[in-house]
Design a protein around this motif. Structure first.
Motif, short mmCIF file in Angstrom:
data_model
loop_
_atom_site.label_atom_id
_atom_site.label_comp_id
_atom_site.label_asym_id
_atom_site.label_seq_id
_atom_site.Cartn_x
_atom_site.Cartn_y
_atom_site.Cartn_z
N SER A 85 0.85 -1.18 0.00
CA SER A 85 0.00 0.00 0.00
C SER A 85 0.89 1.23 0.00
O SER A 85 1.99 1.22 0.57
CB SER A 85 -0.93 0.02 1.21
N VAL A 86 0.42 2.30 -0.64
CA VAL A 86 1.19 3.52 -0.77
C VAL A 86 0.45 4.67 -0.12
O VAL A 86 -0.76 4.86 -0.36
CB VAL A 86 1.48 3.85 -2.25
N ILE A 87 1.15 5.42 0.71
CA ILE A 87 0.58 6.58 1.38
C ILE A 87 1.35 7.81 0.90
O ILE A 87 2.58 7.80 0.86
CB ILE A 87 0.68 6.46 2.91
N GLU A 88 0.63 8.84 0.57
CA GLU A 88 1.26 10.07 0.10
C GLU A 88 1.07 11.16 1.15
O GLU A 88 -0.02 11.32 1.71
CB GLU A 88 0.61 10.51 -1.21
N LYS A 89 2.14 11.91 1.44
CA LYS A 89 2.06 13.00 2.41
C LYS A 89 3.02 14.12 2.02
O LYS A 89 3.92 13.91 1.21
CB LYS A 89 2.38 12.51 3.83
N LYS A 90 2.81 15.28 2.61
CA LYS A 90 3.72 16.38 2.40
C LYS A 90 5.05 16.08 3.09
O LYS A 90 5.10 15.36 4.08
CB LYS A 90 3.14 17.69 2.95
#
Length: 869
Positions: A64-69
């Motif tokens: 799973s991929v999580i995107e954040k600043k």
């Protein structure tokens, strides 16, 4: 059903490495279906996110991929932890990879030892080179895994410390029950060790050390990893200590009433690298400002205040030498006692033995006895050891007389017997005897490893033939006749016209019984000139150079670069080499170059001025050298300079000659001195300011009015950029190959430079200098490897110091016209070079001969020794 292992990976701009990372995970023998991979993209600006999403789309059940600043590694891992559900969690970095049986090995061990209450797992980190893929297996903590897979109580670990988040496995339920996560305040590193230590302080279980579970750590060839770049961050010298180390100590003392040994060792390992780095030549720590270093010292003192002295003394992880170990000891609340006396070198020819004693307070009273007779050191000094611009401890260096018939050495410190050891530079607990049998000289020499006749290594096949041929040639009767006991001189490999050339000429003309040769590249602009002058030349790049060195008595050079001081592979030819090295120096040493000099082992160093000599051998000096290794004779080239000036016409030049900048040097083009260009040079402050001076119409007008020629010459290291300066018409410009630099000195009435030692050459002739130091703030803090030394430009300089190009006309006028200021500068010149009673070349020659001559004091003692009962 939750999976066995969760992998949380924080990623920032790691696109080139993701193929290796994901391949190593999806092909795990343990089965990808048993892994939970949580990939957190921390605001990458390249294609990292897109590549990760492609892998996730191909394996949606496991990735799973999580995107954040962008917020840093800690915040990204914490975000991933919120989504983790496995029994164990680990934090593999996405620019690394793991062995295909990585998780299978760990799972098998946990299953086999399910009753062992394992709370923490440490896998085996193996570095590999990014460019070649070569596995190095040289991690400083690799000895943890020398005994194979094993487990032991966390409370009893010593050197089995753990600092890497990427190679640790933690129980997820324990993390959550304790509300533990990575601290975002611990930057730019140590956040991994901070979490691991807090976890272990709460645990009463076991740590499993998994030698068979191999984690491959990538050492990036471009130096861009966080670990590689963190030393440039000022936060490393405050935040990681303030928010990382200190809270761990407080937590340990509140929970356990003490600081566990494993935690002391964890923090010591972290601190060791600070001091090892600062001890290097031209370290990034030189860019730190005074307020940063002051805060660093305060924090380290607060951290180490309550540490156990015996643990600090015996700590060896990370490879601290005695300097680093004693630096750390200096921060303890109680001042450590003087360390054991170390016998660290022997000079058999002169009959001297080097003894060293480290002390952290006032120097104690040291008395040495040989066979019960008190002896005084022949050469001695107190050396200061500075780290981060502070003197942390001092060291007494004593060359003791060592008569050939001597027996037992006994030492007292403040009237009490003191322990002695041989060649052991790590300060340990006092287990050594307080006497030492010193008459077994051959054994002592082998122990020190100095000129010990190293046996040749087993040669690689492709080198074996060449090496055998050269060894046979070097031991032939022809080589003995031609090069036996040779005195070999050289300046640079690419250039002559320095102290070695002038000393060679004097030896040739005055000591015909000396077998003297000169090394120089055949393509040097000086080759044909020296050939016409009857120099016996050997091409520095030819195999004949090695044959000559294997028969030489001494190598003498005005430079001390590695390619000069270590010109021969001693693993192949060490048993055939026994030459001494003499450093003539290239210029007067006015700055602190101790880190550079101390990394070398010259048998003799030649100095010129009293202040320079004292700065190297005097008490409080950071140099390791004493009056045994350092003599003040003056420079051979000054003989020639004085002779030229005596017969020369009135000087008529103003010489513009800035020194070099290490930050602007291009990469080396080989083993010698040649360098290539650096693309950023033209935009540098150095280039723009000096070009502005060179093209100054006002400066040219001042010279024209006085009938002077404005002359421009770059330092040899900067010559690749010569054409860029484009000297205007009317200004004479020279490369080193087109003139003798001594001729320019003699013909110059004044000099304009920055931090160069060239003004000493002009001062020897009684001529002043203007110091244009527009970049003083950065020159000594990163642009150049030198540190400020004894020479203060305003107090000791031979002319005015200015910071702006607008000040040059007035400053130059003030030293070209008779003024009171000019007389002040002339008084400084006369004080710098007091009259000498003999020729400098002859004095240098005699000093070199003394290398093999027994000290007169020792000779007298040996006669007295024979009469002892």
């Amino acid at each position: 059903m939750s999976k066995r292992f969760s992998i949380v990976s924080a990623a920032y701009c790691v696109e080139p490495y993701l193929g290796d990372y994901f391949q190593s995970l999806v092909h795990q023998s343990f089965g990808l279906e048993n892994l939970e991979i949580i990939f957190v993209d921390d605001g990458s600006t390249d294609a990292t996110l897109a590549v990760a999403q492609e892998w996730a789309a191909a394996h949606p059940q496991s990735i799973s991929v999580i995107e954040k600043k962008n917020g840093g590694v800690a915040s990204a891992r914490n975000r991933g932890l919120q989504h983790a559900s496995g029994e164990w969690v680990t934090f593999i970095d996405p620019d690394d990879c793991v062995a295909t049986d990585y998780f299978e090995r760990i799972d098998d061990y946990l299953t086999t030892h399910e009753n062992a209450q394992i709370d923490f797992i440490s896998s085996n980190i193996i570095p590999f080179e990014d460019a070649s893929g070569k596995k190095l297996d040289n991690h400083p903590l690799k000895e943890r895994f020398a005994k194979g897979d094993r487990h032991l109580p966390i409370a009893s670990i010593n050197d089995e410390i753990h600092l890497s988040g990427a190679t640790m496995f933690l129980r997820l339920d324990v993390l959550k029950s304790l509300s533990l996560e990575f601290s975002v305040d611990v930057v730019p590193d140590f956040e991994d060790a901070h979490l691991a230590a807090r976890y272990m302080l709460h645990s009463r279980g076991q740590i499993a050390l998994m030698a068979s579970a191999k984690y491959y750590y990538r050492r990036r060839s471009d130096g861009s990893s966080l670990l590689q770049t963190s030393w440039a961050s000022r936060k490393k010298y405050r935040e990681s200590l303030l928010h990382g180390c200190l809270p761990l100590i407080s937590l340990a003392q509140s929970q356990h009433g003490l600081i566990p040994e494993w935690l002391q060792r964890t923090i010591l390992y972290h601190l060791v690298w600070y001091f090892k780095l600062d001890a290097r030549y031209n370290p990034p720590t030189r860019t730190l400002t005074e307020d940063v270093t002051a805060e660093f010292h305060r924090l380290v003192r607060a951290i180490l205040r309550d540490f156990d002295e015996s643990i600090v003394r015996s700590f060896q992880l990370g490879g601290p030498d005695y300097r680093v170990s004693n630096a750390l000891l200096s921060y303890l609340a109680a001042k450590p006692e003087p360390s054991q006396l170390v016998l660290s070198d022997v000079d058999a020819e002169r009959g001297l033995l080097l003894a060293r004693l480290v002390f952290h307070d006032d120097r104690p009273e040291i008395d040495a006895f040989i066979d019960g007779v008190r002896v005084e050191p022949i050469h001695a000094k107190d050396r200061e050891h500075c780290f981060f611009n502070r003197t942390l401890f001092r060291e007494r260096l004593m060359w003791l007389p060592f008569p050939s018939s001597a027996g037992v050495l006994h030492v007292q410190v403040d009237g009490q017997p003191h322990p002695i050891c041989v060649g052991d530079e790590i300060p340990r607990t006092y287990t050594q005897p307080d006497t030492y049998l010193v008459k077994r000289l051959p054994w002592v020499r082998r122990r020190f490893g100095k000129r010990s006749g190293l046996r040749p290594r087993r040669m690689k096949r492709r080198h074996a033939l060449k090496t055998r041929v050269l060894r046979r040639l070097a031991t032939s009767a022809w080589a003995a006749r031609r090069f036996g006991n040779a005195w070999i001189l050289m300046d640079r490999d690419s250039q002559a016209d320095d102290n070695a050339e002038h000393l060679y000429r004097w030896i040739r003309d005055n000591r015909s019984d000396t077998n003297v040769w000169y090394f120089l590249n055949r393509d040097s602009h000086d080759w044909s000139r020296l050939k016409r002058d009857r120099f016996r030349l050997i091409n520095f790049g030819s195999p004949l150079r090695l044959v000559a060195l294997m028969n030489a008595k001494v190598l003498i050079s005005s430079h001390i670069d590695r390619y000069i001081v270590d010109p021969i592979d001693r693993r192949d030819y060490g048993d055939l080499t026994d030459f001494r090295f003499v450093f003539l120096q290239h210029g007067v040493t006015k700055d602190d170059m101790s880190t550079w000099f101390n990394s070398k082992k010259p048998d003799l160093i030649v100095t010129s001025t009293p202040a320079e000599h004292e700065s190297i051998v005097g008490d409080g000096s950071p140099y390791k050298f004493t009056t045994r290794e350092v003599v003040r004779t003056g420079f051979p080239r000054h003989d020639a300079l004085a002779a030229k000036a005596k017969d020369a016409p009135k000087p008529s030049r103003v010489l513009l000659m800035p020194t070099w900048r290490a930050s602007l040097l291009g990469p080396s083009t080989g083993k010698g001195n040649a360098r290539s260009r650096q693309a950023e040079f033209e935009e540098s402050q150095f280039a723009r300011r000096w070009k502005e001076v060179l093209h100054s119409a006002e400066l040219a007008e001042i010279c024209t009015q006085r009938g002077l020629r404005l002359t421009f010459m770059l330092h040899a290291n900067m010559e690749p950029y010569f054409d860029w300066f484009d000297p205007p018409e009317g200004i004479e410009s020279y490369r080193h190959k087109s003139t003798s630099i001594q001729d320019l000195f003699v013909e110059s009435v004044a000099c304009l430079t920055d931090f160069s030692s060239v003004p000493f050459e002009l001062a020897f002739l009684g001529r002043p200098t203007v110091y244009f130091q527009f970049d003083r703030d950065t020159f000594f803090r990163g642009d150049h490897p030198w540190r400020p030394g004894y020479f203060d430009y305003e107090r000791d300089g031979f002319g005015p110091v200015i910071m702006s190009p607008d000040q040059i006309p007035e400053a130059l006028t003030s030293i070209l016209d008779p003024t009171p200021e000019l007389e002040t500068y002339r008084e400084r010149m006369r004080a710098c070079f007091p009259p000498s009673g003999s020729a400098m070349s002859e004095a240098v020659f005699n000093a070199i001969c003394d290398i093999w001559r027994k000290d007169s004091t020792v000779a007298d003692m040996e006669e007295d020794w024979q009469r002892l009962p």
